[in-house]
Scaffold this motif. Sequence first.
Motif, PDB file in Angstrom:
ATOM      1  N   UNK A  50     -93.832 -19.198-147.439  1.00 34.63           N
ATOM      2  CA  UNK A  50     -94.409 -19.436-146.113  1.00 34.63           C
ATOM      3  C   UNK A  50     -93.377 -19.341-144.992  1.00 34.63           C
ATOM      4  N   UNK A  51     -92.180 -19.882-145.197  1.00 39.21           N
ATOM      5  CA  UNK A  51     -91.153 -19.793-144.158  1.00 39.21           C
ATOM      6  C   UNK A  51     -90.816 -18.347-143.838  1.00 39.21           C
ATOM      7  N   UNK A  52     -90.783 -17.503-144.868  1.00 42.19           N
ATOM      8  CA  UNK A  52     -90.489 -16.087-144.638  1.00 42.19           C
ATOM      9  C   UNK A  52     -91.649 -15.390-143.936  1.00 42.19           C
ATOM     10  N   UNK A  53     -92.877 -15.805-144.241  1.00 40.81           N
ATOM     11  CA  UNK A  53     -94.024 -15.237-143.531  1.00 40.81           C
ATOM     12  C   UNK A  53     -93.959 -15.557-142.044  1.00 40.81           C
ATOM     13  N   UNK A 110     -91.690 -13.168-140.509  1.00 42.17           N
ATOM     14  CA  UNK A 110     -92.302 -11.851-140.353  1.00 42.17           C
ATOM     15  C   UNK A 110     -93.221 -11.814-139.134  1.00 42.17           C
ATOM     16  N   UNK A 111     -93.967 -12.883-138.918  1.00 48.83           N
ATOM     17  CA  UNK A 111     -94.825 -12.961-137.722  1.00 48.83           C
ATOM     18  C   UNK A 111     -93.962 -12.897-136.464  1.00 48.83           C
ATOM     19  N   UNK A 112     -92.882 -13.673-136.452  1.00 52.35           N
ATOM     20  CA  UNK A 112     -92.001 -13.698-135.283  1.00 52.35           C
ATOM     21  C   UNK A 112     -91.389 -12.329-135.021  1.00 52.35           C
ATOM     22  N   UNK A 113     -90.926 -11.669-136.095  1.00 51.14           N
ATOM     23  CA  UNK A 113     -90.330 -10.342-135.949  1.00 51.14           C
ATOM     24  C   UNK A 113     -91.340  -9.314-135.459  1.00 51.14           C
ATOM     25  N   UNK A 114     -92.620  -9.565-135.708  1.00 55.31           N
ATOM     26  CA  UNK A 114     -93.671  -8.648-135.256  1.00 55.31           C
ATOM     27  C   UNK A 114     -94.038  -8.875-133.797  1.00 55.31           C
ATOM     28  N   UNK A 152     -95.059 -12.053-132.603  1.00 52.27           N
ATOM     29  CA  UNK A 152     -96.048 -13.131-132.530  1.00 52.27           C
ATOM     30  C   UNK A 152     -95.290 -14.449-132.550  1.00 52.27           C
ATOM     31  N   UNK A 153     -95.405 -15.205-131.466  1.00 50.97           N
ATOM     32  CA  UNK A 153     -94.649 -16.447-131.361  1.00 50.97           C
ATOM     33  C   UNK A 153     -95.527 -17.672-131.418  1.00 50.97           C
ATOM     34  N   UNK A 154     -94.905 -18.844-131.238  1.00 47.41           N
ATOM     35  CA  UNK A 154     -95.595 -20.133-131.320  1.00 47.41           C
ATOM     36  C   UNK A 154     -96.419 -20.220-132.606  1.00 47.41           C
ATOM     37  N   UNK A 155     -95.818 -19.810-133.707  1.00 49.53           N
ATOM     38  CA  UNK A 155     -96.548 -19.694-134.969  1.00 49.53           C
ATOM     39  C   UNK A 155     -96.820 -21.075-135.554  1.00 49.53           C
ATOM     40  N   UNK A 156     -98.079 -21.291-135.926  1.00 51.20           N
ATOM     41  CA  UNK A 156     -98.487 -22.523-136.578  1.00 51.20           C
ATOM     42  C   UNK A 156     -99.011 -22.190-137.967  1.00 51.20           C
ATOM     43  N   UNK A 157     -98.743 -23.090-138.916  1.00 47.27           N
ATOM     44  CA  UNK A 157     -99.217 -22.940-140.286  1.00 47.27           C
ATOM     45  C   UNK A 157     -99.977 -24.194-140.667  1.00 47.27           C
ATOM     46  N   UNK A 158    -101.222 -24.042-141.105  1.00 47.56           N
ATOM     47  CA  UNK A 158    -102.027 -25.191-141.503  1.00 47.56           C
ATOM     48  C   UNK A 158    -102.512 -25.012-142.932  1.00 47.56           C
ATOM     49  N   UNK A 159    -101.867 -25.654-143.909  1.00 46.05           N
ATOM     50  CA  UNK A 159    -102.388 -25.624-145.282  1.00 46.05           C
ATOM     51  C   UNK A 159    -103.740 -26.314-145.336  1.00 46.05           C
ATOM     52  N   UNK A 160    -104.633 -25.766-146.126  1.00 51.19           N
ATOM     53  CA  UNK A 160    -105.982 -26.302-146.258  1.00 51.19           C
ATOM     54  C   UNK A 160    -106.251 -26.640-147.722  1.00 51.19           C
ATOM     55  N   UNK A 161    -107.041 -27.675-147.944  1.00 49.73           N
ATOM     56  CA  UNK A 161    -107.468 -28.043-149.304  1.00 49.73           C
ATOM     57  C   UNK A 161    -106.278 -28.161-150.251  1.00 49.73           C
ATOM     58  N   UNK A 162    -105.324 -29.013-149.856  1.00 47.84           N
ATOM     59  CA  UNK A 162    -104.125 -29.289-150.661  1.00 47.84           C
ATOM     60  C   UNK A 162    -103.236 -28.064-150.829  1.00 47.84           C
ATOM     61  N   UNK A 200     -99.295 -13.589-129.078  1.00 46.18           N
ATOM     62  CA  UNK A 200     -98.589 -12.320-128.913  1.00 46.18           C
ATOM     63  C   UNK A 200     -97.524 -12.457-127.844  1.00 46.18           C
ATOM     64  N   UNK A 201     -96.284 -12.095-128.205  1.00 42.48           N
ATOM     65  CA  UNK A 201     -95.152 -12.123-127.284  1.00 42.48           C
ATOM     66  C   UNK A 201     -94.857 -13.515-126.756  1.00 42.48           C
ATOM     67  N   UNK A 202     -95.152 -14.567-127.550  1.00 36.38           N
ATOM     68  CA  UNK A 202     -94.862 -15.929-127.116  1.00 36.38           C
ATOM     69  C   UNK A 202     -93.529 -16.382-127.642  1.00 36.38           C
ATOM     70  N   UNK A 203     -93.289 -17.708-127.547  1.00 41.49           N
ATOM     71  CA  UNK A 203     -92.093 -18.277-128.140  1.00 41.49           C
ATOM     72  C   UNK A 203     -92.303 -18.478-129.611  1.00 41.49           C
ATOM     73  N   UNK A 204     -91.566 -19.411-130.188  1.00 39.85           N
ATOM     74  CA  UNK A 204     -91.687 -19.631-131.626  1.00 39.85           C
ATOM     75  C   UNK A 204     -91.469 -21.083-131.976  1.00 39.85           C
ATOM     76  N   UNK A 205     -92.280 -21.586-132.861  1.00 43.51           N
ATOM     77  CA  UNK A 205     -92.044 -22.899-133.450  1.00 43.51           C
ATOM     78  C   UNK A 205     -92.013 -22.756-134.943  1.00 43.51           C
ATOM     79  N   UNK A 206     -91.264 -23.604-135.583  1.00 47.45           N
ATOM     80  CA  UNK A 206     -91.199 -23.588-137.037  1.00 47.45           C
ATOM     81  C   UNK A 206     -92.513 -24.063-137.643  1.00 47.45           C
ATOM     82  N   UNK A 207     -92.838 -23.518-138.828  1.00 50.57           N
ATOM     83  CA  UNK A 207     -94.028 -23.987-139.538  1.00 50.57           C
ATOM     84  C   UNK A 207     -93.830 -25.437-139.942  1.00 50.57           C
TER      85      UNK A 207
END
Length: 252
Positions: A212-215, A218-222, A224-234, A244-251
């Motif tokens: 997930x950290x590498x994904x 990849x989003x940032x390099x493409x 896409x910034x301010x990336x959020x990751x939400x695991x679902x169902x455990x 698009x073209x935003x900043x970046x936050x860690x997952x």
Amino acid sequence: MSDLAATDGSARKRHALELFAGLPRHYERVGAALSFGQDPRWRRTMVAAVDARPGERVLDVATGTGLVARALVRRYGCTVVGLDQSAEMLARARAQMTRDPALEGRVTFVSGEAERLPFADGEFDHLTFTYLLRYVDDPGATLRELARVVRPGGRVASLEFGEPQSEPWHALWTIYTRFGLPALGRLVSSEWRETGSFLARSIPEFYARYPLDQLVDLWSAAGIGLVRVQPMSLGAGVVMWGSRDGGRTKAP
């Protein structure tokens, strides 16, 4: 690209097309059943992350039978272009549209590949994609192509199967994907049995290559910034979104 990579890419593409050719008729019901009713909840979470406005234009890549495309229109009053490489899936998506006249004129379905989108730069306000990256040879390049057609500031959101990390959930998940999915799929059709077997292999293989950290990288390099990751169902599902073209936050 080497001859080996080209051959592998052709095999991957053929396998994806063959895999989905026999699924459209039961796709929505069986997908919900095999995920114990979680898949619809995951899709709703992804749609909510888009935060579109009435009249905006959204591209739904790997649209399948149009589940997300229809949900976007109903929630936001936007217009949607649903793109998929499977003719069988698109035929089912168009048939489903006839059941709801309120969607007429707001959703268009087109044939195409995520790696080579037939659209201009910045043509869409937002973009969604579902269960896509395991089927492409270069996820980073595909993400760059997806980001290309989104206007600056637009949202990009995705849904993918995940892999629970904590025990005992990971052990239970492994047992279910390796044995339960193929067995339950066999009750529906030979195509669903093959799909269950494929998922049992492809999900852990994908995260072995792209944690997930590498994904997020990849989003940032493409672009896409301010990336959020939400695991679902455990962790069995993963919703990701960013701007698009935003900043970046860690997952988280």
